[in-house]
Design a protein around this motif. Structure first.
Motif, PDB file in Angstrom:
ATOM      1  N   LEU A 281       0.827  -1.201   0.000  1.00  0.00           N
ATOM      2  CA  LEU A 281       0.000   0.000   0.000  1.00  0.00           C
ATOM      3  C   LEU A 281       0.865   1.256   0.000  1.00  0.00           C
ATOM      4  O   LEU A 281       0.591   2.217  -0.742  1.00  0.00           O
ATOM      5  CB  LEU A 281      -0.928   0.000   1.216  1.00  0.00           C
TER       6      LEU A 281
ATOM      7  N   GLN B 217      -7.290  -7.026   5.316  1.00  0.00           N
ATOM      8  CA  GLN B 217      -8.262  -6.752   4.257  1.00  0.00           C
ATOM      9  C   GLN B 217      -8.713  -5.296   4.265  1.00  0.00           C
ATOM     10  O   GLN B 217      -9.035  -4.731   3.214  1.00  0.00           O
ATOM     11  CB  GLN B 217      -9.460  -7.682   4.399  1.00  0.00           C
ATOM     12  N   LEU B 218      -8.717  -4.667   5.446  1.00  0.00           N
ATOM     13  CA  LEU B 218      -9.017  -3.241   5.508  1.00  0.00           C
ATOM     14  C   LEU B 218      -7.917  -2.422   4.842  1.00  0.00           C
ATOM     15  O   LEU B 218      -8.183  -1.446   4.145  1.00  0.00           O
ATOM     16  CB  LEU B 218      -9.186  -2.804   6.967  1.00  0.00           C
TER      17      LEU B 218
ATOM     18  N   THR C  76      -5.946  -3.391   2.444  1.00  0.00           N
ATOM     19  CA  THR C  76      -6.001  -3.583   0.988  1.00  0.00           C
ATOM     20  C   THR C  76      -7.342  -3.172   0.390  1.00  0.00           C
ATOM     21  O   THR C  76      -7.487  -3.181  -0.838  1.00  0.00           O
ATOM     22  CB  THR C  76      -5.733  -5.055   0.631  1.00  0.00           C
ATOM     23  N   GLY C  77      -8.313  -2.817   1.241  1.00  0.00           N
ATOM     24  CA  GLY C  77      -9.634  -2.472   0.744  1.00  0.00           C
ATOM     25  C   GLY C  77     -10.367  -3.659   0.164  1.00  0.00           C
ATOM     26  O   GLY C  77     -11.265  -3.506  -0.673  1.00  0.00           O
TER      27      GLY C  77
ATOM     28  N   GLN D 149      -9.189  -5.740  -1.832  1.00  0.00           N
ATOM     29  CA  GLN D 149      -8.675  -6.004  -3.176  1.00  0.00           C
ATOM     30  C   GLN D 149      -7.217  -6.459  -3.109  1.00  0.00           C
ATOM     31  O   GLN D 149      -6.568  -6.333  -2.068  1.00  0.00           O
ATOM     32  CB  GLN D 149      -8.783  -4.751  -4.053  1.00  0.00           C
TER      33      GLN D 149
END
Length: 346
Positions: free
Chosen positions: A87, A146-147, A149-150, A152
Motif C-alpha cells: 500500500l 483486508q481493511l 487492501t480495501g 482487493q
C-alpha cells in the motif's frame, strides 16, 4: 551409532532424505541445477526460495514454543506486513524510489513489532493463555489486512521491492540470505548470550525462573516480539515475490505449518529446550512435501488431506513410544520367547 540414532536431528534428516530420494526416483531431473542470466534455477533452489517465508516464521515460532507458548497470529501478521508495504509503495509517485522502499519496509516491520508486542503483553502482563491471546489477533489481523487492501489485491510495479523476494545475490535467491541472517541472529542471541537459557528456564518452570531472578514477563514479551518481526519479514518476502498483497490469502495456514516445522524439528510443545536447526529442517521437510505433492499431480482439492496424512506419518516415525510399540509387537510376533525380556527392558 547409538548416539547418532538418538540425536534430535537424526529422524528429521532421514525424513528429508527420503522425500528427496522419492523425488529423484520420480523425476530424475529433480536435482538438476542450471545457470541462466547469472541465476541458479532448479527444484532444490525453488524449495529454498519458496520455503524461506515459512522458515522465517518457524524460527520465531520456535522461541515462542520454547516458553510453553504458541502464536496463532503469524499468518495474519504476514498478511498485514505485505499489505502495508505494498500500500505504501502503491501510493508513491515513483515506486522504484529507494527511499520509498525503505520507508515501506520500516513501516511493515515496525507494525509487526507492535503486533508481536501486543501478543506478548496479553500473555505476559494480562495473563491470557497464549492460544487465546494470539487467536484474537489471528482473527482480527486478517480483517485488518483486508481493511488495508480495501478487500482487493494491491499490485505494485517496483523492481527494487520485487528484488527482496525474487532477486538473486551471488547466483542464489536473495531470500535465502535473509533467512540465513535471521537464523544467525537467533542463534547468536540464544546460544551466545544468557537469553537462550532464560527462554528454556521460563518454558520449563516460569515460577521457579521468577524466584531465581529471571524476569519471565520480559522474556515472554521479547520472544513474541521476535516472532512478530520474523512474520513481518516473511510477509515482505511473499508480497515482493509476486509484487502484490492479498489480505485474504497471504500467509494463510502459515501458523499451522510453522508449528508442525517446530515439532518435526524436535522442539516440544511443553516448552523448555529448543532446536533452531531442527526447525529449519522441519520447514524444509514441509516445503519439500508441498513441492512433491504438486509435482506428482495430486488434485488441489485433496492436497491438504494428503499433506496431513504424510505429516502424521512423519510425527509417528519421530515418536519414541510409537517406535518402541512397533518394535515390541514385531519382536513378540517373531520371537515369542523374548516377550518377557523385552517387557522387562521397556
Amino acid at each position: 551409532m547409538g548416539k547418532l540414532y538418538k540425536h534430535h536431528l537424526f529422524w528429521p534428516l532421514c525424513i528429508l532424505a527420503a522425500l528427496l530420494l522419492f523425488n529423484l526416483l520420480y523425476s530424475p531431473d529433480f536435482f538438476s541445477i542450471t545457470m541462466h542470466d547469472g541465476h541458479l534455477y532448479g527444484s532444490l533452489i525453488d524449495i529454498l526460495n519458496f520455503g524461506a517465508p515459512l522458515i522465517l516464521v518457524a524460527i520465531g515460532m520456535t522461541l515462542v514454543v520454547a516458553t510453553k507458548g504458541i502464536d496463532l497470529s503469524v499468518g495474519s501478521i504476514v498478511a498485514i506486513s505485505g499489505a502495508l508495504a505494498c500500500l505504501t509503495i502503491s501510493k508513491g509517485t515513483d515506486q522504484n524510489a529507494l527511499g520509498l522502499i525503505v520507508i515501506s519496509i520500516l513501516l511493515a516491520v515496525g507494525l509487526s513489532v507492535l503486533l508481536g508486542a501486543w501478543n506478548g503483553l496479553l500473555v505476559s502482563v494480562a495473563g491470557i493463555q497464549p492460544i487465546i491471546a494470539t487467536l484474537i489477533l489471528m482473527v482480527a489481523g486478517r480483517g485488518i489486512a483486508q481493511l488495508v487492501t480495501g478487500g482487493q489485491i494491491i499490485t505494485v510495479s517496483s523492481s527494487k521491492y520485487s528484488y527482496i523476494g525474487s532477486g538473486a545475490l551471488a547466483t542464489l535467491p536473495f531470500s535465502i540470505f535473509v533467512v540465513v541472517l535471521m537464523l544467525v541472529v537467533a542463534l547468536l542471541l540464544t546460544r551466545k548470550t544468557s537469553l537462550g537459557l532464560f527462554i528454556e528456564s521460563v518454558g520449563c518452570n516460569p515460577t521457579a525462573s521468577l524466584m531465581a531472578g529471571i524476569r519471565a514477563n520480559w522474556v515472554i514479551l521479547s520472544v513474541y516480539v521476535f516472532c512478530g518481526v520474523c512474520a513481518g519479514i516473511a510477509g515482505l518476502l511473499l508480497s515482493s515475490n509476486v509484487s502484490s498483497a492479498d489480505g485474504n490469502n497471504a500467509g494463510l495456514w502459515y501458523e499451522l505449518d510453522a508449528i508442525l516445522a517446530v515439532v518435526i524439528g524436535g522442539t516440544s510443545l511443553n516448552g523448555g529446550r529448543f532446536y533452531l536447526t531442527g526447525t529449519v529442517i522441519g520447514a524444509l521437510i514441509i516445503q519439500t512435501l508441498t513441492t512433491t505433492i504438486y509435482m506428482i499431480g495430486v488434485p488441489p482439492e485433496i492436497t491438504l488431506v494428503v499433506k496431513s496424512f504424510v505429516v502424521l506419518a512423519v510425527c509417528l516415525i519421530q515418536s519414541d513410544s510409537f517406535r518402541a510399540a512397533i518394535f515390541y509387537r514385531w519382536k513378540t510376533r517373531h520371537y515369542p520367547g523374548e516377550k518377557e525380556s523385552i517387557r522387562h527392558v521397556s
